[in-house]
Design a protein around this motif. Sequence first.
Motif, PDB file in Angstrom:
ATOM      1  N   GLY A 283      -9.232   6.993  17.053  1.00 15.87           N
ATOM      2  CA  GLY A 283      -7.895   7.594  16.985  1.00 15.87           C
ATOM      3  C   GLY A 283      -7.182   7.334  15.677  1.00 15.87           C
ATOM      4  N   ILE A 284      -7.920   7.078  14.607  1.00 18.27           N
ATOM      5  CA  ILE A 284      -7.290   6.726  13.337  1.00 18.27           C
ATOM      6  C   ILE A 284      -6.407   7.861  12.819  1.00 18.27           C
ATOM      7  N   GLY A 285      -5.303   7.474  12.201  1.00 18.44           N
ATOM      8  CA  GLY A 285      -4.397   8.455  11.613  1.00 18.44           C
ATOM      9  C   GLY A 285      -4.107   8.094  10.174  1.00 18.44           C
ATOM     10  N   SER A 286      -3.163   8.818   9.580  1.00 20.89           N
ATOM     11  CA  SER A 286      -2.782   8.573   8.195  1.00 20.89           C
ATOM     12  C   SER A 286      -1.269   8.646   8.095  1.00 20.89           C
ATOM     13  N   TYR A 287      -0.673   7.753   7.345  1.00 22.86           N
ATOM     14  CA  TYR A 287       0.770   7.805   7.149  1.00 22.86           C
ATOM     15  C   TYR A 287       1.107   8.978   6.246  1.00 22.86           C
ATOM     16  N   TYR A 288       2.029   9.807   6.684  1.00 25.31           N
ATOM     17  CA  TYR A 288       2.299  11.060   5.989  1.00 25.31           C
ATOM     18  C   TYR A 288       2.760  10.843   4.556  1.00 25.31           C
ATOM     19  N   ARG A 289       3.436   9.734   4.296  1.00 28.83           N
ATOM     20  CA  ARG A 289       3.878   9.477   2.923  1.00 28.83           C
ATOM     21  C   ARG A 289       2.683   9.244   2.004  1.00 28.83           C
TER      22      ARG A 289
END
Length: 233
Positions: free
Chosen positions: A90-96
Amino acid sequence: MESLKDKIAVVFAASGEIAGAVGRSFAQHGAKVYITAINLNSVKALAKEIEANGGRAEAGKVDALNEREIDNYLKMVVAENGKLDMVFNGIGSYYRDAGSGTPTTMATFEQFMNPLQRICGSQFLTSRVAARYMIQSGSEGTILLLTASMSRTKTPNMAGFASACAAVEGLTRVIAAEFGQHGIKAICICSGAIMETRKIQGMINDFSDSQVFPVKKWLRTTQDLIFLNQGLH
């Protein structure tokens, strides 16, 4: 309901809301769940919650971008259980970090590549290592990947994230074709924005502030844009 009774599942990036919910659901349906994240305290708390509700869970510290850590952990899981039935990342990425909200003409190459390396790169690592152990143990398991509907919408200022989402879908098709001969299923879950998550809430508030939009107006505008892009409006 115990449709996953005696199944062995591993969840990566389980400190996030989505992966944490998947871990809970696996356990509720009877699976023994190994929940991992960089933040060990977070997944320890989740494991205790699952066990308090009658499930089986073990917590482990794994960086889902470190192939050696992934390999060592899955090797341990298979050694303990003789099989590996399910893997979810479920890894994501910080939008900044991804430059989301920044015009493509202004975003840096590093911002563009960040979600491709972090999101698609991690899915690549956990999927291929899991497949190795599924093949070795004859598990004929299921690899679950996660993407977002951004891969199919025409949303401006999201070049890196949209490209990463599309890349995960392409990766899923390739590994499904490769691993299917071993009885392994590869499934890509495509989600819309889940408004309750910390990352989405943070993005909404920041975007709203930067564009001098009230949050409700920002949400309404975004939803209308998604409907239009999908031909549903």
